[in-house]
Design a protein around this motif. Sequence first.
Motif, PDB file in Angstrom:
ATOM      1  N   ILE A 209       0.848  -1.198   0.000  1.00  0.00           N
ATOM      2  CA  ILE A 209       0.000   0.000   0.000  1.00  0.00           C
ATOM      3  C   ILE A 209       0.883   1.247   0.000  1.00  0.00           C
ATOM      4  N   TYR A 210       2.085   1.079   0.530  1.00  0.00           N
ATOM      5  CA  TYR A 210       3.077   2.166   0.552  1.00  0.00           C
ATOM      6  C   TYR A 210       3.253   2.790  -0.830  1.00  0.00           C
ATOM      7  N   LEU A 211       3.249   1.960  -1.903  1.00  0.00           N
ATOM      8  CA  LEU A 211       3.586   2.467  -3.233  1.00  0.00           C
ATOM      9  C   LEU A 211       2.613   3.527  -3.732  1.00  0.00           C
ATOM     10  N   PRO A 212       1.302   3.250  -3.816  1.00  0.00           N
ATOM     11  CA  PRO A 212       0.403   4.316  -4.290  1.00  0.00           C
ATOM     12  C   PRO A 212       0.336   5.504  -3.333  1.00  0.00           C
ATOM     13  N   TRP A 223       9.311   5.774  -9.581  1.00  0.00           N
ATOM     14  CA  TRP A 223       9.381   4.939 -10.773  1.00  0.00           C
ATOM     15  C   TRP A 223       7.984   4.441 -11.173  1.00  0.00           C
ATOM     16  N   SER A 224       7.594   4.685 -12.399  1.00  0.00           N
ATOM     17  CA  SER A 224       6.306   4.276 -12.979  1.00  0.00           C
ATOM     18  C   SER A 224       5.104   4.985 -12.379  1.00  0.00           C
ATOM     19  N   ASN A 225       5.331   5.796 -11.348  1.00  0.00           N
ATOM     20  CA  ASN A 225       4.243   6.566 -10.722  1.00  0.00           C
ATOM     21  C   ASN A 225       3.020   5.678 -10.463  1.00  0.00           C
ATOM     22  N   PRO A 226       3.146   4.629  -9.614  1.00  0.00           N
ATOM     23  CA  PRO A 226       2.070   3.628  -9.467  1.00  0.00           C
ATOM     24  C   PRO A 226       0.935   4.065  -8.551  1.00  0.00           C
ATOM     25  N   LYS A 227       0.323   5.203  -8.847  1.00  0.00           N
ATOM     26  CA  LYS A 227      -0.779   5.655  -7.990  1.00  0.00           C
ATOM     27  C   LYS A 227      -2.135   5.211  -8.515  1.00  0.00           C
ATOM     28  N   THR A 228      -2.197   4.734  -9.766  1.00  0.00           N
ATOM     29  CA  THR A 228      -3.436   4.147 -10.280  1.00  0.00           C
ATOM     30  C   THR A 228      -3.343   2.628 -10.190  1.00  0.00           C
ATOM     31  N   LEU A 229      -4.480   1.957 -10.274  1.00  0.00           N
ATOM     32  CA  LEU A 229      -4.505   0.499 -10.141  1.00  0.00           C
ATOM     33  C   LEU A 229      -3.702  -0.167 -11.259  1.00  0.00           C
ATOM     34  N   ALA A 231      -1.241   1.088 -13.092  1.00  0.00           N
ATOM     35  CA  ALA A 231       0.188   1.360 -12.918  1.00  0.00           C
ATOM     36  C   ALA A 231       0.755   0.548 -11.759  1.00  0.00           C
ATOM     37  N   PHE A 232      -0.055   0.391 -10.712  1.00  0.00           N
ATOM     38  CA  PHE A 232       0.378  -0.397  -9.553  1.00  0.00           C
ATOM     39  C   PHE A 232       0.598  -1.860  -9.941  1.00  0.00           C
ATOM     40  N   VAL A 233      -0.370  -2.451 -10.657  1.00  0.00           N
ATOM     41  CA  VAL A 233      -0.258  -3.846 -11.090  1.00  0.00           C
ATOM     42  C   VAL A 233       0.938  -4.016 -12.018  1.00  0.00           C
ATOM     43  N   TYR A 234       1.108  -3.072 -12.938  1.00  0.00           N
ATOM     44  CA  TYR A 234       2.237  -3.125 -13.870  1.00  0.00           C
ATOM     45  C   TYR A 234       3.560  -3.119 -13.115  1.00  0.00           C
ATOM     46  N   HIS A 235       3.661  -2.234 -12.116  1.00  0.00           N
ATOM     47  CA  HIS A 235       4.934  -2.066 -11.406  1.00  0.00           C
ATOM     48  C   HIS A 235       5.227  -3.244 -10.485  1.00  0.00           C
ATOM     49  N   VAL A 236       4.262  -3.618  -9.673  1.00  0.00           N
ATOM     50  CA  VAL A 236       4.484  -4.715  -8.723  1.00  0.00           C
ATOM     51  C   VAL A 236       4.653  -6.038  -9.461  1.00  0.00           C
ATOM     52  N   GLY A 237       3.979  -6.183 -10.603  1.00  0.00           N
ATOM     53  CA  GLY A 237       4.094  -7.413 -11.385  1.00  0.00           C
ATOM     54  C   GLY A 237       5.379  -7.544 -12.158  1.00  0.00           C
ATOM     55  N   SER A 238       6.276  -6.540 -12.018  1.00  0.00           N
ATOM     56  CA  SER A 238       7.588  -6.582 -12.687  1.00  0.00           C
ATOM     57  C   SER A 238       7.463  -6.830 -14.179  1.00  0.00           C
ATOM     58  N   LYS A 239       6.531  -6.130 -14.812  1.00  0.00           N
ATOM     59  CA  LYS A 239       6.317  -6.323 -16.243  1.00  0.00           C
ATOM     60  C   LYS A 239       7.549  -5.954 -17.052  1.00  0.00           C
ATOM     61  N   GLU A 240       8.300  -4.952 -16.587  1.00  0.00           N
ATOM     62  CA  GLU A 240       9.504  -4.564 -17.320  1.00  0.00           C
ATOM     63  C   GLU A 240      10.507  -5.700 -17.356  1.00  0.00           C
ATOM     64  N   HIS A 241      10.741  -6.310 -16.196  1.00  0.00           N
ATOM     65  CA  HIS A 241      11.698  -7.417 -16.146  1.00  0.00           C
ATOM     66  C   HIS A 241      11.205  -8.612 -16.949  1.00  0.00           C
ATOM     67  N   GLN A 242       9.885  -8.842 -16.918  1.00  0.00           N
ATOM     68  CA  GLN A 242       9.349  -9.962 -17.688  1.00  0.00           C
ATOM     69  C   GLN A 242       9.566  -9.760 -19.178  1.00  0.00           C
ATOM     70  N   SER A 243       9.380  -8.516 -19.649  1.00  0.00           N
ATOM     71  CA  SER A 243       9.583  -8.244 -21.074  1.00  0.00           C
ATOM     72  C   SER A 243      11.040  -8.395 -21.439  1.00  0.00           C
ATOM     73  N   LYS A 244      11.935  -7.999 -20.528  1.00  0.00           N
ATOM     74  CA  LYS A 244      13.361  -8.168 -20.796  1.00  0.00           C
ATOM     75  C   LYS A 244      13.725  -9.645 -20.831  1.00  0.00           C
ATOM     76  N   ALA A 245      13.129 -10.402 -19.895  1.00  0.00           N
ATOM     77  CA  ALA A 245      13.427 -11.832 -19.848  1.00  0.00           C
ATOM     78  C   ALA A 245      12.980 -12.525 -21.122  1.00  0.00           C
ATOM     79  N   SER A 246      11.790 -12.130 -21.624  1.00  0.00           N
ATOM     80  CA  SER A 246      11.303 -12.770 -22.835  1.00  0.00           C
ATOM     81  C   SER A 246      12.137 -12.402 -24.035  1.00  0.00           C
ATOM     82  N   ALA A 247      12.856 -11.260 -23.934  1.00  0.00           N
ATOM     83  CA  ALA A 247      13.680 -10.816 -25.054  1.00  0.00           C
ATOM     84  C   ALA A 247      15.057 -11.463 -25.053  1.00  0.00           C
ATOM     85  N   THR A 248      15.403 -12.149 -24.000  1.00  0.00           N
ATOM     86  CA  THR A 248      16.720 -12.764 -23.944  1.00  0.00           C
ATOM     87  C   THR A 248      16.708 -14.097 -24.668  1.00  0.00           C
TER      88      THR A 248
END
Length: 837
Positions: A209-212, A223-229, A231-248
């Motif tokens: 809850i700290y993040l929003p 980072w990612s300004n996760p104050k909306t639902l 953005a929060f799901v995107y950030h906590v779900g580590s979508k950036e790292h997942q996309s990088k992992a799929s690109a490797t």
Amino acid sequence: MLSQKNLAPIILLLVSALTFHIYLYTLSPTVHTGDSGELIAAGYSLGVAHNPGYPLYSMIGKAFCLMGFGNIAFSMNLMSAVCAVLASCFLFWTVYRITGRILPSTFGALLLATSTTVWWQAVVAEVYTLHLLSLSILGYGLTRFLTDKDGRWLYLCAFIFGLSFGNHLSLIMMVPALFCLLWGNRLVRDLRSVLVCALLITLGLSIYIYLPLRAATSPAMNWSNPKTLSAFVYHVGSKEHQSKASATSVTEHAQERLAEILSLLAKQHSAAAPLFIFLVLFGLFHLRHHPRLGAAAILAILFDIVYVLYINPVPLTVTGFGYQSYLVMTMLFAFGLWRLIQRMPRMAAALALCTLVLSIVGNYYENDRSRDCIAYRFARNSLLHIARDAAFLAKGDNQLFTSFYLHAVEGQRPDVSLFDAYGDLALSTEPFQGFRNANMQRAAVEIRESHKAFIFGFRPDPRLMPWAKGAVPRGLGYSLSASDAAMDSSGLWAIYDLDKIDDPSIHKRLLAQEIAAKYHLSKARHEKSLGRMNLWRKELALASLAGPLVEHVRVAIAEEYAEEGSIEDAIREYEAVEKIALYDPSVPNQLGLLYRKLGKNEKAAEKFEAAIRLNPRQEGAAYNLGNALRALGRIDEAISLYQEALLLSPNSADILNNMGQAYKAKGEFEKALDFFRRSSERDPKYLANIGLTYSAMGKYHLAISEYKAALKTTPDSKVLHNNLGTAYRRTGQINEAIVHFEKATRLDPEFLAPRVNLGGIFTQTKSYHRAIANYEAVLRINPGYASAYLGLGQACILAGNASNAARAWAKFLALAPNDPKAAGVRKALERLKRRGN
């Protein structure tokens, strides 16, 4: 005499003091490389770090910042050390609880603390030692639950498990081992206990809850300004790292990466690795009487490896990982030592002591950060020499995060507007909101227009930022203002000389090597801008030496050499990169292109084949291999490869054109014409090839028609005018041929082919003096043009000047002794000599 029970707290205190002393003596005094600056800023500002946000780390970090142990960076570094010390303490009590013996507990705690990866992360601001502390607390709590059969310990573990997710999501990999340990336990089967545990896990997870809440206050690090639902799901779900992992390409090279992981696990204790692994295996062997414990240990290590192998895309050389495995392996070591003590106590003590001493001695140099200020100095030097009220576009963790630390935490250069760049993305760090914004190209232009000066912390790619083509080197970056780039050039580089940029004791880890290598690369570009090419070459050599394992810098060095025509040097750099980037198909592909420039088509073909083996869909590799094989006369193989390339890029004019060239070389002119037409539809520059094909077929009237059509598209093409002149000459239309040869010469006075053709046509029409004038004009521009000497000799002999003809033909033979016409020229020279005699 004190009993084991009374002695244990005293020994633990001594172990903690020793461990803390080692860490304090090797602690980094300031901000470090990589994520350090970002995480310090997140703790200092109670902000939001990169995904998943690390709320627990930020909150504890803020507490350490408020304690005032020194500068903010030092306080956060100290937090890592304290977490590592506490983790070793909990391991001590866990082992002691199982064995009841001080010796295995002591050596287990000390070896965990001095393993190279734990030590590395314990002396800089990073999240991993807090993760290790969470795992150690869980291990101790589970031990107490299973031995005391007290449900309160289970509830504590449930809460700690949920809370620990507020620091590192890799904790999920402990779940299989936990199920193995707890399955069948009476309390775990109880519905009420399960519900309480679920509630406590949820309570721990509520830390997110700290993040929003913090994002809504716009802290400095957001980072990612996760104050909306969303953005929060995107950030906590580590979508950036997942996309990088799929690109490797990890899944394609899993065996090689697995070998790296196992090697790193085995080398945690330097030269003591064999002794450590022996006792780990000895401990695991003796767990055969406790199959559930043994299975849980194996599952914990196995799933940790799965996490690093498939989920974590970060290179093993730049980040901490595997703490779950290190903790379990250290517990197995302690268990093995305990069993060995029961059989051979003296040998066990000697082995343990030897392992510990070798581990400390072997890992000390690698992890001593007490004099390492290179990241701080790198960022400070970047900021100090930026013009007042400028916009600074920073890129890469080392530059961006450390500059942000100086800007947001220490308040340096508040007049400078710091922006983040990620490829073609630019984003203000006031507050810093991450990398994702589709409108950043436009935003970057707006930033440029709204600031007096615009400085890049990197070399801008004109393909991504066309508006930045005019950027010129300025110190460690590039400026859009030439006058600003020239300012303070001498003082800009003097600072790093004082800071001992080439001190090898500092460049132990990859990210520190990157800074030193980038420094020398930037200085090389600076020297080149001043025309000092000897110093340019010297700095490039120093860049290679400073960053032997820094792939992208070595590639940039290779590109520097290639741009200046130093192809052999570029090849040397790329071959070094090839040994580092074992799975990157672009490297052998680039090597192949360089070998092609040298005319080494066999070697080029080998490299292109290597690129295709690494990735059959590597862009351009099949096409490039086709070009190399066509140059080697292997036309059918080239055609097959061009067909493969067309499957990936069916609309590529280059591939279609080269397919036509291949069929033309085979004499299959109709097929060649079809491909040339298709290529010219996509790129008009290939229209001339249709005319060339008709000329090769002897259909010169059709060739003339095609050349004229092509000239309508590109009327100032010197090549087309020369080709059209040749076709007119073949049909006997001499005056038209002369018009187009002369037009080609006017378009480019140094284009020699039409002058040679004019020489031939004037010789044919007996205008020998005009022929001689054209040949001599060619030779003034290029004294090594062999065919011009041949034509000049012929024009001279027909003009009645035998001596000049003899000199011209002698030059021709010297330059082209194996030319098909050389034999006839030799006979003509012999006849001239006989006449002279």
